[in-house]
Design an enzyme around this catalytic site. Structure first.
Site, mmCIF file in Angstrom:
data_model
loop_
_atom_site.group_PDB
_atom_site.id
_atom_site.type_symbol
_atom_site.label_atom_id
_atom_site.label_comp_id
_atom_site.label_asym_id
_atom_site.label_seq_id
_atom_site.Cartn_x
_atom_site.Cartn_y
_atom_site.Cartn_z
ATOM 1 N N ASN A 1 -38.961 0.980 1.003
ATOM 2 C CA ASN A 1 -37.796 -0.700 0.938
ATOM 3 C C ASN A 1 -37.687 0.079 2.614
ATOM 4 O O ASN A 1 -36.711 1.343 2.242
ATOM 5 C CB ASN A 1 -37.398 -1.167 1.084
ATOM 6 C CG ASN A 1 -36.821 -2.100 1.375
ATOM 7 O OD1 ASN A 1 -36.824 -3.045 1.353
ATOM 8 N ND2 ASN A 1 -34.520 -2.338 1.421
ATOM 9 N N HIS B 1 -34.359 -6.408 9.627
ATOM 10 C CA HIS B 1 -32.685 -6.999 10.436
ATOM 11 C C HIS B 1 -33.318 -6.841 11.597
ATOM 12 O O HIS B 1 -33.268 -5.434 12.646
ATOM 13 C CB HIS B 1 -32.124 -5.260 10.069
ATOM 14 C CG HIS B 1 -31.230 -5.126 8.861
ATOM 15 N ND1 HIS B 1 -30.294 -6.394 8.051
ATOM 16 C CD2 HIS B 1 -31.246 -4.784 7.943
ATOM 17 C CE1 HIS B 1 -30.275 -5.876 6.714
ATOM 18 N NE2 HIS B 1 -31.140 -4.386 6.491
ATOM 19 N N ASP C 1 -31.960 -10.508 8.416
ATOM 20 C CA ASP C 1 -30.839 -11.332 9.055
ATOM 21 C C ASP C 1 -31.197 -10.993 10.601
ATOM 22 O O ASP C 1 -31.912 -10.204 10.893
ATOM 23 C CB ASP C 1 -29.426 -10.785 8.877
ATOM 24 C CG ASP C 1 -29.112 -8.710 9.194
ATOM 25 O OD1 ASP C 1 -30.248 -8.360 9.454
ATOM 26 O OD2 ASP C 1 -28.104 -8.615 7.751
ATOM 27 N N GLU D 1 -35.084 3.889 3.227
ATOM 28 C CA GLU D 1 -35.020 4.213 4.330
ATOM 29 C C GLU D 1 -35.158 5.906 5.289
ATOM 30 O O GLU D 1 -34.548 6.295 4.882
ATOM 31 C CB GLU D 1 -33.651 3.740 4.622
ATOM 32 C CG GLU D 1 -33.324 2.468 4.779
ATOM 33 C CD GLU D 1 -32.110 2.501 6.099
ATOM 34 O OE1 GLU D 1 -31.338 3.336 5.068
ATOM 35 O OE2 GLU D 1 -31.688 1.205 5.496
ATOM 36 N N GLU E 1 -34.232 -7.991 3.286
ATOM 37 C CA GLU E 1 -32.437 -7.956 3.835
ATOM 38 C C GLU E 1 -32.856 -8.975 4.704
ATOM 39 O O GLU E 1 -32.006 -8.421 6.020
ATOM 40 C CB GLU E 1 -32.237 -6.273 4.146
ATOM 41 C CG GLU E 1 -32.724 -5.431 3.197
ATOM 42 C CD GLU E 1 -31.694 -4.520 3.188
ATOM 43 O OE1 GLU E 1 -31.493 -4.032 3.797
ATOM 44 O OE2 GLU E 1 -32.333 -3.558 1.833
HETATM 45 C C1 XIL Z 1 -25.599 -1.950 3.887
HETATM 46 C C2 XIL Z 1 -24.211 -3.479 3.314
HETATM 47 O O1 XIL Z 1 -24.184 -4.441 3.227
HETATM 48 C C3 XIL Z 1 -23.018 -2.668 3.135
HETATM 49 O O2 XIL Z 1 -21.446 -3.994 2.602
HETATM 50 C C4 XIL Z 1 -22.752 -1.830 2.843
HETATM 51 O O3 XIL Z 1 -21.742 -1.564 3.868
HETATM 52 C C5 XIL Z 1 -24.333 -0.931 3.474
HETATM 53 O O4 XIL Z 1 -25.082 -0.676 2.916
HETATM 54 N N1 XIL Z 1 -30.337 -1.369 4.046
HETATM 55 C C6 XIL Z 1 -29.616 -1.472 3.138
HETATM 56 C C7 XIL Z 1 -28.763 -2.118 2.398
HETATM 57 O O5 XIL Z 1 -30.980 -1.002 2.465
HETATM 58 O O6 XIL Z 1 -28.657 -1.304 1.400
HETATM 59 C C8 XIL Z 1 -27.376 -2.343 3.308
HETATM 60 O O7 XIL Z 1 -27.039 -2.080 3.405
HETATM 61 C C9 XIL Z 1 -27.527 -2.015 4.694
HETATM 62 C C10 XIL Z 1 -29.092 -1.931 5.744
#
Ligand code: XIL
Length: 472
Positions: A210, A247, A278, A169, A276
């Site tokens: 990432n 996401h 969702d 990020e 990741e």
């Molecule tokens: C999130 C986790 O799911 C949570 O439990 C935590 O509180 C915050 O981080 N991008 C990422 C992940 O790269 O590491 C994040 O995970 C979600 C967004």
């Protein structure tokens, strides 16, 4: 289930579709007629279904849930790749500077490998979830702390991690430029230093960048990351993969140009993965589209959903995952499974080769490290452990002689105009070609016969100058 009467010699070894051309129908001679023939039984889990095309299907795992058998039953049954949801992050693995803690991370790692799964490492350098001590650092101290952290964590898992999210990020949502952060303020080159450090620390791990909101090809952020990866490949900065977090929600909706994004990154000569995933509301159609986009790109190596059940999700109110809170398969699960099963072993009609040859930067360990004579107080050995066009990384081991020392100074002369780009576990002073490195505040005391190391990355041609070590 095999219900068709296709002779077995026409069947493919794995489930796929067989094209029967010509002999059927009135257009026979000029038109190929595609007949869908199930080649063998459909896989019944996400991991097995993805494996038919050589891909993995993963999930984020939380160490605190490994005692929940409903959770581990689904996770073990369905997934072949594991990412620690929080346990390998910086605050978890280095809670105090220089003190690493892998208790929770190892619980996840061990659960994964004991159940035959691979592990993605997440994440080494990130503006978020930094421990307090790191949040308060800046400048060269932070740069060195980042390098030390990468070295410390990657050493613990050396040879054990499929791919590391080295940097997470780092780009700004709106502009397509870099996100402001303490790491970014150490200098634009922090990302490439992180990747070079990571390559040297574990040459076996794939190294990924990432990020989120890099799914839509038209977004400035996507273009910003794309241009960075292109630049890295052109300059030989070691990068193997791009993780698209995926996401998807109302503010960042799935767009069908996602496939273009995946193809475009892959064409730079990197693997891509959805790391990741969702989807707010978990539309079955959207999930199927995303899976089909990955399947259409040969270098899309796998998909990870960010949690198992909706109740495990960091955004549980959006019910974005494939299993409901009771562990039941949702319509999106079936859509994903069907999409994976529909794919044959070769799911990319036209594999995307790298646009330009993008060799892995040469790793050329120095054959003969240069050592100072043991003078009694201390000795030093300089070894080049990684090099690339225009730069290299070296490690210097400082060893105490027959007595303990309290403070050390290592000196050498650069033979060809080399310059430091970054140095850790020591403090540098440079005058022309003369280099002096003294101990950092925390590694000056060395017991008799023991050693410590410092390291650096430098610009120029890899060199192994002779070094001297003195102790006050
Ligand atoms: C999130 C986790 O799911 C949570 O439990 C935590 O509180 C915050 O981080 N991008 C990422 C992940 O790269 O590491 C994040 O995970 C979600 C967004």
């Amino acid at each position: 289930m095999d219900t068709d009467a296709t002779p077995s010699r026409l069947r493919r070894p794995r489930r796929g579709r067989v094209l029967l051309a010509g002999a059927l129908g009135v257009l026979g001679a000029i038109t190929a007629v595609a007949v869908s023939v199930p080649a063998d039984a459909a896989a019944s889990t996400l991991g097995a279904a993805a494996a038919q095309s050589g891909r993995y299907f993963g999930t984020a795992i939380s160490a605190s849930k490994l005692g929940d058998s409903a959770y581990t039953t689904i996770a073990n049954r369905e997934f072949t790749m594991v990412t620690a949801e929080n346990e390998m992050k910086i605050d978890a693995t280095e809670p105090n500077q220089g003190q690493f803690n892998f208790t929770s991370a190892d619980q996840i790692y061990n659960w994964a490998v004991q159940n035959g799964k691979q592990v993605r490492g997440h994440t080494l350098a990130w503006h978020s979830q930094q421990p307090g001590w790191m949040q308060s650092l800046s400048g060269s101290a932070l740069r060195q702390a980042m390098i030390n952290h990468i070295n410390g964590v990657m050493a613990h898992y050396k040879g054990k991690i499929y791919a590391w999210d080295v940097v997470n990020e780092a780009f700004d949502d709106g502009s397509g430029g870099r996100r402001d952060s303490n790491l970014q303020r150490t200098g634009d080159d922090w990302i490439e230093v992180a990747f070079r450090t990571a390559r040297a620390a574990d040459p076996a791990a794939k190294l990924c960048y990432n990020d989120y909101n890099i799914d839509n090809w038209t977004w400035a952020k996507t273009q910003g990351v794309y241009n960075m990866v292109k630049d890295f490949k052109q300059r030989g900065v070691p990068i193997d993969c791009v993780g698209l977090q995926g996401h998807f929600n109302s503010g960042s909706a799935y767009n069908s140009n996602f496939r273009t994004t995946l193809q475009s990154f892959a064409a730079l000569g990197v693997d891509v993965a959805i790391t990741e995933l969702d989807v707010e509301g978990a539309s079955a159609t959207t999930y199927a589209n995303i899976v089909n986009d990955c399947l259409a790109v040969s270098r899309c190596v796998g998909i990870t959903t960010w949690g198992v059940r909706d109740s495990d999700s960091w955004r549980s109110s959006q019910t974005p995952l494939l299993f409901d809170g009771d562990g039941n398969k949702k319509p999106a699960y079936t859509a994903v499974l069907d999409a994976l099963n529909a794919a044959g072993p070769n799911t990319s009609p036209s594999p995307t080769p790298p646009v330009s040859p993008s060799p892995t930067p040469p790793v050329s360990p120095s054959p003969s490290p240069s050592s100072s004579p043991v003078t009694g107080a201390c000795s030093a050995t300089l070894t080049t452990i990684n090099s690339w066009p225009g730069g290299f990384q070296s490690e210097v081991t400082v060893r105490a002689g027959s007595s303990a020392i309290n403070g050390w100074t290592v000196k050498w002369t650069w033979p060809g105009g080399q310059t430091f780009s970054s140095l850790w576990n020591g403090t540098q002073s440079v005058s022309g070609s003369s280099v002096t490195v003294r101990n950092a505040p925390y590694n000056g005391s060395i017991a008799a016969g023991s050693s410590t190391t410092f390291g650096f990355t430098a610009n120029g041609t890899a060199a192994t100058p002779s070094v001297t070590c003195t102790s006050p």
